[in-house]
Design a protein around this motif. Structure first.
Motif, PDB file in Angstrom:
ATOM      1  N   ILE A 223       0.808  -1.256   0.048  1.00 14.95           N
ATOM      2  CA  ILE A 223      -0.148   0.089   0.201  1.00 14.95           C
ATOM      3  C   ILE A 223       0.856   1.278   0.119  1.00 14.95           C
ATOM      4  N   ARG A 224       1.970   0.944   0.829  1.00 17.53           N
ATOM      5  CA  ARG A 224       2.773   2.532   0.980  1.00 17.53           C
ATOM      6  C   ARG A 224       3.507   2.657  -0.569  1.00 17.53           C
ATOM      7  N   GLU A 225       3.926   1.606  -1.128  1.00 19.85           N
ATOM      8  CA  GLU A 225       4.460   1.781  -2.535  1.00 19.85           C
ATOM      9  C   GLU A 225       3.308   2.149  -3.569  1.00 19.85           C
ATOM     10  N   HIS A 226       2.238   1.937  -3.271  1.00 23.74           N
ATOM     11  CA  HIS A 226       1.140   2.177  -4.208  1.00 23.74           C
ATOM     12  C   HIS A 226       0.906   3.638  -4.012  1.00 23.74           C
ATOM     13  N   PHE A 227       0.940   4.210  -3.196  1.00 20.07           N
ATOM     14  CA  PHE A 227       1.080   5.816  -2.792  1.00 20.07           C
ATOM     15  C   PHE A 227       2.031   6.554  -3.368  1.00 20.07           C
ATOM     16  N   SER A 228       3.278   5.965  -2.918  1.00 18.34           N
ATOM     17  CA  SER A 228       4.320   6.434  -3.200  1.00 18.34           C
ATOM     18  C   SER A 228       4.688   6.592  -4.791  1.00 18.34           C
ATOM     19  N   GLY A 229       4.325   5.693  -5.425  1.00 16.25           N
ATOM     20  CA  GLY A 229       4.416   5.376  -6.794  1.00 16.25           C
ATOM     21  C   GLY A 229       3.382   6.380  -7.662  1.00 16.25           C
ATOM     22  N   GLY A 230       2.571   6.961  -6.848  1.00 17.53           N
ATOM     23  CA  GLY A 230       1.339   7.602  -7.535  1.00 17.53           C
ATOM     24  C   GLY A 230       0.249   7.306  -7.633  1.00 17.53           C
ATOM     25  N   GLY A 231      -0.047   6.010  -6.949  1.00 17.12           N
ATOM     26  CA  GLY A 231      -1.240   5.456  -7.142  1.00 17.12           C
ATOM     27  C   GLY A 231      -2.571   6.226  -7.005  1.00 17.12           C
ATOM     28  N   GLU A 232      -2.439   7.297  -5.833  1.00 14.34           N
ATOM     29  CA  GLU A 232      -3.589   8.037  -5.862  1.00 14.34           C
ATOM     30  C   GLU A 232      -3.471   9.328  -6.389  1.00 14.34           C
ATOM     31  N   ARG A 233      -2.209   9.553  -7.017  1.00 12.43           N
ATOM     32  CA  ARG A 233      -1.821  11.041  -7.578  1.00 12.43           C
ATOM     33  C   ARG A 233      -1.994  11.080  -9.116  1.00 12.43           C
ATOM     34  N   ARG A 234      -2.729  10.279  -9.391  1.00 21.13           N
ATOM     35  CA  ARG A 234      -2.705  10.221 -11.161  1.00 21.13           C
ATOM     36  C   ARG A 234      -4.260  10.627 -11.727  1.00 21.13           C
ATOM     37  N   HIS A 235      -4.824  11.432 -10.984  1.00 24.82           N
ATOM     38  CA  HIS A 235      -6.295  11.969 -11.294  1.00 24.82           C
ATOM     39  C   HIS A 235      -5.826  13.183 -12.213  1.00 24.82           C
ATOM     40  N   GLY A 236      -5.033  13.835 -12.354  1.00 22.41           N
ATOM     41  CA  GLY A 236      -4.569  14.925 -13.297  1.00 22.41           C
ATOM     42  C   GLY A 236      -5.483  16.439 -12.736  1.00 22.41           C
ATOM     43  N   PHE A 237      -5.765  16.331 -11.496  1.00 15.62           N
ATOM     44  CA  PHE A 237      -6.271  17.811 -11.066  1.00 15.62           C
ATOM     45  C   PHE A 237      -5.531  18.241 -10.014  1.00 15.62           C
ATOM     46  N   ASP A 238      -5.754  19.400  -9.652  1.00 18.41           N
ATOM     47  CA  ASP A 238      -4.703  20.197  -8.883  1.00 18.41           C
ATOM     48  C   ASP A 238      -5.105  19.797  -7.215  1.00 18.41           C
ATOM     49  N   THR A 239      -4.034  19.030  -6.639  1.00 18.17           N
ATOM     50  CA  THR A 239      -4.367  18.957  -5.384  1.00 18.17           C
ATOM     51  C   THR A 239      -4.071  19.998  -4.508  1.00 18.17           C
ATOM     52  N   SER A 240      -3.533  21.111  -4.832  1.00 19.92           N
ATOM     53  CA  SER A 240      -3.393  22.118  -3.919  1.00 19.92           C
ATOM     54  C   SER A 240      -4.569  22.875  -3.234  1.00 19.92           C
ATOM     55  N   VAL A 241      -5.772  22.489  -4.220  1.00 21.53           N
ATOM     56  CA  VAL A 241      -7.074  23.081  -3.982  1.00 21.53           C
ATOM     57  C   VAL A 241      -7.566  22.823  -2.401  1.00 21.53           C
ATOM     58  N   THR A 242      -8.646  23.394  -1.809  1.00 22.49           N
ATOM     59  CA  THR A 242      -8.991  22.933  -0.463  1.00 22.49           C
ATOM     60  C   THR A 242     -10.125  21.781  -0.664  1.00 22.49           C
ATOM     61  N   VAL A 243     -10.018  21.099   0.836  1.00 22.97           N
ATOM     62  CA  VAL A 243     -10.861  19.900   0.700  1.00 22.97           C
ATOM     63  C   VAL A 243     -12.384  20.908   0.701  1.00 22.97           C
ATOM     64  N   LYS A 244     -13.320  20.495   0.087  1.00 20.18           N
ATOM     65  CA  LYS A 244     -14.766  20.699   0.133  1.00 20.18           C
ATOM     66  C   LYS A 244     -15.713  19.658   0.742  1.00 20.18           C
ATOM     67  N   ALA A 245     -16.186  20.249   2.139  1.00 22.65           N
ATOM     68  CA  ALA A 245     -17.142  19.286   2.380  1.00 22.65           C
ATOM     69  C   ALA A 245     -18.516  19.062   1.700  1.00 22.65           C
ATOM     70  N   ASP A 246     -18.867  20.155   0.919  1.00 26.31           N
ATOM     71  CA  ASP A 246     -20.088  19.958   0.353  1.00 26.31           C
ATOM     72  C   ASP A 246     -20.107  19.014  -0.747  1.00 26.31           C
ATOM     73  N   THR A 247     -18.990  18.505  -1.262  1.00 28.94           N
ATOM     74  CA  THR A 247     -18.923  17.636  -2.277  1.00 28.94           C
ATOM     75  C   THR A 247     -19.605  16.280  -1.679  1.00 28.94           C
ATOM     76  N   LEU A 248     -19.211  16.040  -0.314  1.00 29.58           N
ATOM     77  CA  LEU A 248     -19.728  14.553   0.251  1.00 29.58           C
ATOM     78  C   LEU A 248     -21.285  14.584   0.179  1.00 29.58           C
ATOM     79  N   ARG A 249     -21.661  13.253  -0.086  1.00 32.80           N
ATOM     80  CA  ARG A 249     -23.112  13.083  -0.162  1.00 32.80           C
ATOM     81  C   ARG A 249     -23.021  11.681   0.792  1.00 32.80           C
ATOM     82  N   TYR A 250     -23.835  11.957   1.767  1.00 29.24           N
ATOM     83  CA  TYR A 250     -23.968  10.948   2.835  1.00 29.24           C
ATOM     84  C   TYR A 250     -25.519  10.713   3.332  1.00 29.24           C
TER      85      TYR A 250
END
Length: 250
Positions: A223-250
């Protein structure tokens, strides 16, 4: 020490009934007249107790002649939403959220590998996800959703309820961001590359095999190598933007 107010005592008693399961989700709290007789307090005290519980999200108060209070049992989505509000208020970036998952999810993988019942509790869910991902390999949008679901299944079924809730809240928040920034807007980023999708599928398979073999160390490292290798960073959007709670549908 400050002595609790009478309304707080009433609210605490009603809260205990909700959290213990004595009152189920969607039930109505006892009528005001019943509570007045039970606790021997004034109507303003009962109304204040209701306000306390409503602020906590445990009830919805319906006002008027036929009013009352509907019970809401807490669930993981609520926790994720509240956490999202706090992160958003502090202008926490998606990268910070991602790094939190990178640090915590390997421990969930290790816990899953150590489950004596993993063959029936977690492995079938992961296997089904991997098979579905393989079937959707030529559909980037579907694959993105399934790739995220793999991580959610792993965390939710790791066997440690506290970690499932805490890390699961982070997973829900991240998934909501992915759905908004990548899926809903059809921005597949590097997921558009079929070779990358195949690589991710292979990484998930490696994690699955380590859990299947009960190898906590390898599962954690995978799992650690999966993340380090970019496994969760391959989406192509800006990860510097702020977390938005209202995107969550619960």
């Amino acid at each position: 020490m400050r002595q609790p107010r009478v309304a707080e005592i009433v609210a605490s008693s009603l809260r205990s009934r909700i959290l213990s399961g004595a009152l189920a989700d969607g039930d109505m709290l006892p009528k005001q007249e019943e509570l007045l007789a039970e606790f021997g307090v004034s109507p303003p005290c009962i109304r204040e107790a209701f306000r306390i519980l409503e602020t906590e999200g445990l009830v919805t108060v319906i006002r008027g002649n036929v009013g009352g209070a509907i019970v809401h049992v807490p669930h993981p989505g609520t926790a994720a939403y509240m956490l999202g509000l706090v992160l958003q208020s502090r202008s926490v970036s998606l990268l910070d959220l991602l790094n939190g998952m990178r640090l915590l999810e390997p421990a969930c993988a290790a816990e899953a590998a150590l489950r004596p019942d993993r063959a029936t509790s977690v492995l079938p869910r992961l296997r089904a996800n991997i098979d579905a991902s393989a079937a959707a390999i030529d559909d980037p949008a579907a694959f993105i959703g399934l790739a995220r679901a793999f991580h959610s299944e792993l965390v939710n079924n790791c066997g440690n309820e506290t970690m499932s809730l805490v890390v699961g809240a982070l997973e829900k928040l991240w998934t909501a961001q992915v759905e908004t920034l990548a899926v809903d807007r059809s921005v597949h980023g590097t997921f558009a590359d079929r070779a990358l999708r195949l690589s991710l599928l292979s990484e998930h398979e490696r994690i699955y095999r380590a859990i299947e073999e009960g190898d906590a160390t390898t599962a954690e490292r995978a799992i650690r190598e999966h993340f380090s290798g970019g496994g969760e960073r391959r989406h192509g959007f800006d990860t510097s933007v702020t977390v938005k709670a209202d995107t969550l549908r619960y």
